[in-house]
Design a protein around this motif. Structure first.
Motif, short mmCIF file in Angstrom:
data_model
loop_
_atom_site.label_atom_id
_atom_site.label_comp_id
_atom_site.label_asym_id
_atom_site.label_seq_id
_atom_site.Cartn_x
_atom_site.Cartn_y
_atom_site.Cartn_z
N ALA A 132 -76.89 -18.66 35.22
CA ALA A 132 -76.77 -16.98 34.95
C ALA A 132 -76.85 -16.77 33.47
O ALA A 132 -77.63 -16.11 32.91
N ARG A 133 -76.39 -17.71 32.74
CA ARG A 133 -76.63 -17.71 31.13
C ARG A 133 -77.97 -17.92 30.85
O ARG A 133 -78.74 -17.20 29.78
N LYS A 134 -78.67 -18.72 31.62
CA LYS A 134 -80.19 -18.83 31.28
C LYS A 134 -80.98 -17.77 31.43
O LYS A 134 -81.88 -17.38 30.87
N SER A 135 -80.91 -17.17 32.70
CA SER A 135 -81.23 -15.95 33.38
C SER A 135 -81.09 -14.97 32.22
O SER A 135 -82.10 -14.16 31.97
N LEU A 136 -79.64 -14.82 32.14
CA LEU A 136 -79.53 -13.50 30.88
C LEU A 136 -80.14 -13.85 29.64
O LEU A 136 -80.58 -12.74 28.97
N GLU A 137 -80.42 -14.93 28.99
CA GLU A 137 -80.93 -15.43 27.87
C GLU A 137 -82.29 -15.01 27.81
O GLU A 137 -82.87 -14.35 26.99
N LYS A 138 -82.81 -15.24 28.71
CA LYS A 138 -84.46 -15.06 29.07
C LYS A 138 -84.75 -13.63 29.17
O LYS A 138 -85.61 -13.07 28.63
N ASN A 139 -83.85 -12.91 30.13
CA ASN A 139 -84.17 -11.63 30.22
C ASN A 139 -83.70 -10.82 29.01
O ASN A 139 -84.19 -9.63 28.59
N LEU A 140 -82.43 -11.13 28.33
CA LEU A 140 -82.13 -10.13 27.47
C LEU A 140 -82.95 -10.36 26.10
O LEU A 140 -83.50 -9.38 25.54
#
Length: 594
Positions: A132-140
């Motif tokens: 979730a953190r990885k996806s958030l960082e990428k999309n953010l």
């Protein structure tokens, strides 16, 4: 897609097993506030991370995940295809599908609720937090870049006061809080140097989006930047009492600003200059003492031009065309170079400010041109007063006189008789026609002689030139119908007569005779060439055919040549043997010495 009836049981199970999603929702809220993003976009990222992990854990079966903020729970389903004979994990039989959804049918899909324990385990796992953190960082990162791009794109042309973050050879980087701005050397006034942490003013020129990220390009040399400085220094501009109409700028040297007051009681020029030149000096100090001229704008282009010249320059006469796009301004000889300026800088700024083509004419040159025109028009019977009025009005004299009505001529000279006006019109028409033919030949590189113009008229000759028909022989090659398509005002019979007239011209018949002579000479040369080829072939055959005596002679020569070659080869072999014997002797001596 049909709603799974087991989803309500999943919600109750979440409550019974204390699967608390409040922490997840609270984290989502905090992230959205910190990054300045909407909660919906952050929830979508979290749902995407859960969807990928649950799908992987269930054999890559498609998964639907929905985080419900109001109910504060998470709904997760496996999406399965309804088939007659299931073979894969993502397929389910119709019998089992009807248990999940009474309205299920073949080739449809049903939602199969994921086990609550699996969802709970995933929520409590570090894998979900990491993904979730990885996806958030990428999309953010993507969303932040898009937000940054939109923010600066809307700010193009606006003013920034920012500190210098770092310096490079070709540019300096400014900290714009929301990102970085690049101020290249080409967008800086010559001689300006900046220190790190020094706050400088700049205007956003352009925003680019590339693979390296967003580039915000700044400038201090644009007219918009100068306008923003005046807007900051003059309160009347901020409150829209005074409007900046146009700006012409040569950064670091000189600029001109046209201003207009919406309040008739306020002087726009005085307001921009300020008491004791305070306002204009404050602006000049920020752009390396660049000289600024404040010009009063006017709807009347003539008045605007005179204002742009300055108070010290007297415009003796302003001559313009019908479209108000080109102006000739007559000034005193001593003011000519002042208006032009150093390397033409001043007149270029005036052109840019007013937005039209301007030609500055010294008074002496204007007088000489006027006198020449008066003398030329006198040859066709135009009086000096009439010619002078025509020249000063800026109207092309011959074109006007060729087609002017009696009333239009009488406006310039009231004592003209009908015979005098007819005579002036006739002579002006001939003179205008000659000038137009000259222009036509320059424009189209026409080789049509004057006879053609006199025969079919000037404008018809223009039509022929536009069809790339320049010579008489090209005209003769046309059919009457083809010529009629070009000269629509003529009948086919007239076109045939024109072609016949020019076909009978001596130069055309001479061209035809020349062509016939060239054809006959070409035929004769071809005949001679054939005779030469025949002669060469006979000589070659005679050389190849030899008598018995000549053949015996050839054999004798060949045998003597072979004897000579044998003697030469024997001599070479003897020399080689002698060299080899000497080499053996030298080797023996070397061995004895060693």
């Amino acid at each position: 897609m049909h709603t799974n009836p087991k989803s309500k049981k999943n919600v109750k199970a979440n409550e019974e097993q204390n699967i608390d999603t409040r922490d997840v929702l609270q984290s989502i809220t905090e992230v959205s506030r910190e990054r300045g993003l909407s909660e919906d976009s952050v929830i979508e990222m979290f749902e995407d991370a859960m969807r990928r992990l649950l799908s992987r854990a269930n054999g890559n079966v498609p998964v639907s995940v929905k985080i419900n903020r109001k109910a504060q729970n998470i709904e997760a389903y496996l999406i399965k295809d309804v088939v007659e004979e299931p073979k894969y994990k993502n397929e389910v039989s119709l019998e089992d599908a009807l248990k999940l959804d009474p309205e299920a049918e073949i080739e449809g899909t049903v939602n199969d609720a994921i086990d609550i324990e699996q969802v709970q385990k995933l929520l409590n796992s570090r894998t979900l937090a990491f993904n979730a953190r990885k996806s958030l960082e990428k999309n953010l990162t993507v969303l932040e870049k898009e937000k940054e791009y939109e923010y600066f794109r809307e700010k193009v042309g606006e003013f920034f006061l920012s500190p210098v973050k770092r310096r490079e050879d070709r540019y300096v980087v400014l900290d714009l809080i929301m990102g970085e701005g690049y101020l290249f050397n080409s967008d800086v006034i010559d001689g300006e140097k900046f220190r790190v942490n020094q706050k400088i003013k700049a205007c956003i020129k352009e925003v680019k989006q590339s693979v390296f990220g967003i580039q915000v390009l700044l400038t201090r040399t644009s007219p918009e930047f100068l306008g923003k400085l005046f807007e900051e220094a003059v309160p009347e501009i901020q409150h829209n009492i005074i409007t900046i109409k146009s700006i012409a700028r040569s950064a670091g040297n000189r600029s001109k600003i046209a201003v207009h007051s919406n309040d008739p009681e306020i002087d726009p020029v005085g307001a921009c200059i300020g008491k004791g030149n305070m306002r204009i000096r404050s602006v000049e100090d920020q752009i390396s003492k660049e000289k600024i001229d404040i010009v009063r704008w006017s709807e009347n282009t003539d008045v605007f031009l005179v204002n742009a010249l300055g108070k010290r320059i007297d415009a003796l006469r302003v001559i313009k065309d019908e479209d108000n796009s080109e102006f000739d301004i007559v000034v005193r000889d001593e003011d000519y170079y002042k208006v032009i300026g150093s390397k033409g800088q001043n007149i270029r700024l005036i052109k840019d400010l007013v937005g039209c083509n301007i030609t500055i004419i010294p008074e002496s040159k204007y007088s000489n041109l006027k006198q020449e025109t008066i003398e030329e028009l006198a040859e066709i019977g135009v009086s000096e007063i009439f010619a002078e009025n025509l020249y000063e009005s800026g109207i092309p004299a011959y074109e006007f006189l060729a087609y002017a009505t009696d009333e239009e001529m009488l406006e310039y000279q009231s004592d003209l008789s009908e015979n005098e006006m007819d005579e002036i019109r006739t002579k002006a028409f001939d003179k205008n026609k000659t000038n137009q033919i000259k222009t036509l030949k320059e424009d189209f590189e026409s080789t049509l002689d004057i006879d053609l113009h006199e025969k079919i008229g000037f404008y018809e000759a223009c039509s022929l030139s536009e069809k790339e028909i320049y010579e008489n022989i090209e005209l003769v090659s046309l059919s009457p119908e083809e010529l009629n398509e070009i000269l629509s005002d003529y009948s086919i019979e007239d076109c045939a007569e024109i072609i016949k007239t020019f076909a009978n011209k001596p130069e055309n018949s001479q061209n035809e005779d020349t062509n016939e002579d060239s054809i006959s000479s070409q035929n004769e040369s071809d005949t001679n060439a054939n005779d030469d080829d025949k002669t060469n072939k006979e000589e070659l055959s005679s050389e190849n055919t030899s008598t018995p005596e000549e053949s015996d002679q050839h054999e004798t020569d060949n045998s003597s040549a072979s004897v000579d070659s044998e003697e030469i080869s024997s001599d070479i072999s003897e020399e080689v043997s002698e060299v080899s014997e000497e080499a053996e002797k030298s080797n023996e001596k070397i061995e004895e010495v060693s």
